[in-house]
Design an enzyme around this catalytic site. Structure first.
Site: not given
Length: 300
Positions: A174, A224, A294
């Site tokens: 990420r 998420s 995230e």
């Protein structure tokens, strides 16, 4: 702000909206009015806009379809550049390579690959984001990541349009160089593989069904919320902490998938931020694990 508007018009920038609600541009359906919002249409137009903003020392925000974004619901002072449906061309470069502009959705890219009998995008075909956003955060799902299929990235670096090799992108979980350096992603090249269409279609269908079964797709969210902590799964930690259904205002930890925070109706930016902090504090207290977001949180 009027001076910037006048300068943009001098550059013949057409798609300019004033006091446009950013809630229309995020999948969370949260966001305040942007004083200036530009829907860009070409590499050259984006470069002209960036050069103008740099010259005027004007900070700005670039977004795609806002699928990984929580943005303040106060008045947004910075100009916002949106790379979406007006900047979404996909073209075939050779037998196994596609180029997609930043505003192209991953779904449309995967469908184009399917039409051409090219595999490699099946696992990420259901991620509700754009190519630009996916490259920016090295998006992934079911064991696949963007870095696995991207070979080059077209971007604006130091007020020039350049193409970076994927090896220069510093891809990690990420993460990418684009977060570190602020280069503006214009598009990316994807090297795929020849594959039977029926096999691609079956895999896409399987991954789509997994999402429908496990994720709260019926509610606005940003996907998420937390990165996977080393050695753990964020959603399991949250579930084991008994936090499914925990809510603040209109924001709630999904009962279907505890890694998601959903907008059950009228959730504010503060509702979501407060809930995120509560979840982090409880997980840290119970398991001594620090969760890291995230999603991008932008507070004006």
């Amino acid at each position: 702000m009027k001076k910037i508007l006048d300068e943009l018009k001098k550059l013949n920038i057409k798609n300019i909206l004033v006091d446009e609600s950013l809630s229309k541009y995020t999948t969370f359906k949260i966001g305040g009015p942007a004083k200036i919002l530009i829907e860009a249409v070409s590499d050259e137009e984006i470069l002209k806009i960036i050069k103008l903003f740099d010259e005027k020392n004007e900070n700005y925000l670039i977004i795609g379809n806002g699928s990984n974004l929580l943005i303040s619901d106060k008045v947004f002072e910075r100009p916002v550049i949106v790379l979406d449906k007006n900047f979404a061309k996909i073209e075939r470069i050779d037998e196994v390579t596609l180029y997609a502009e930043s505003g192209a959705s991953l779904k449309s890219l995967a469908n184009k690959a399917l039409d051409l009998g090219l595999g490699g995008l099946e696992a990420i075909s259901g991620i509700p984001g754009t190519v630009g956003g996916a490259v920016y955060m090295n998006a992934g799902a079911y064991g696949s990541e963007i870095k696995d299929v991207v070979t080059k990235i077209r971007c604006i670096k130091d007020e020039k349009i350049v193409e970076l090799d994927a090896s220069e992108a510093n891809f990690a979980h990420r993460r990418s160089i684009f977060q570190e350096k602020g280069y503006v992603i214009l598009g990316a090249y994807f090297k795929l593989e020849k594959k039977a269409r029926e096999e691609i279609k079956a895999e896409q269908k399987d991954y789509t069904q997994r999402r429908v079964d496990k994720q709260p797709l019926e509610y606005p969210s940003a996907g998420s919320v937390f990165k996977r902590p080393t050695g753990y799964y964020a959603s399991k930690l949250i579930e084991d902490a008994g936090l499914k259904g925990l809510s603040v205002g209109g924001a709630m930890v999904s009962k279907k998938h505890s890694g998601f925070i959903i907008n059950t109706g009228g959730a504010s930016f503060e509702d979501v931020v407060t809930l995120i902090e509560k979840v982090k504090a409880i997980v840290k207290e119970k398991f001594a694990v620090v969760l890291e977001e995230e999603i991008r949180i932008i507070n004006e």
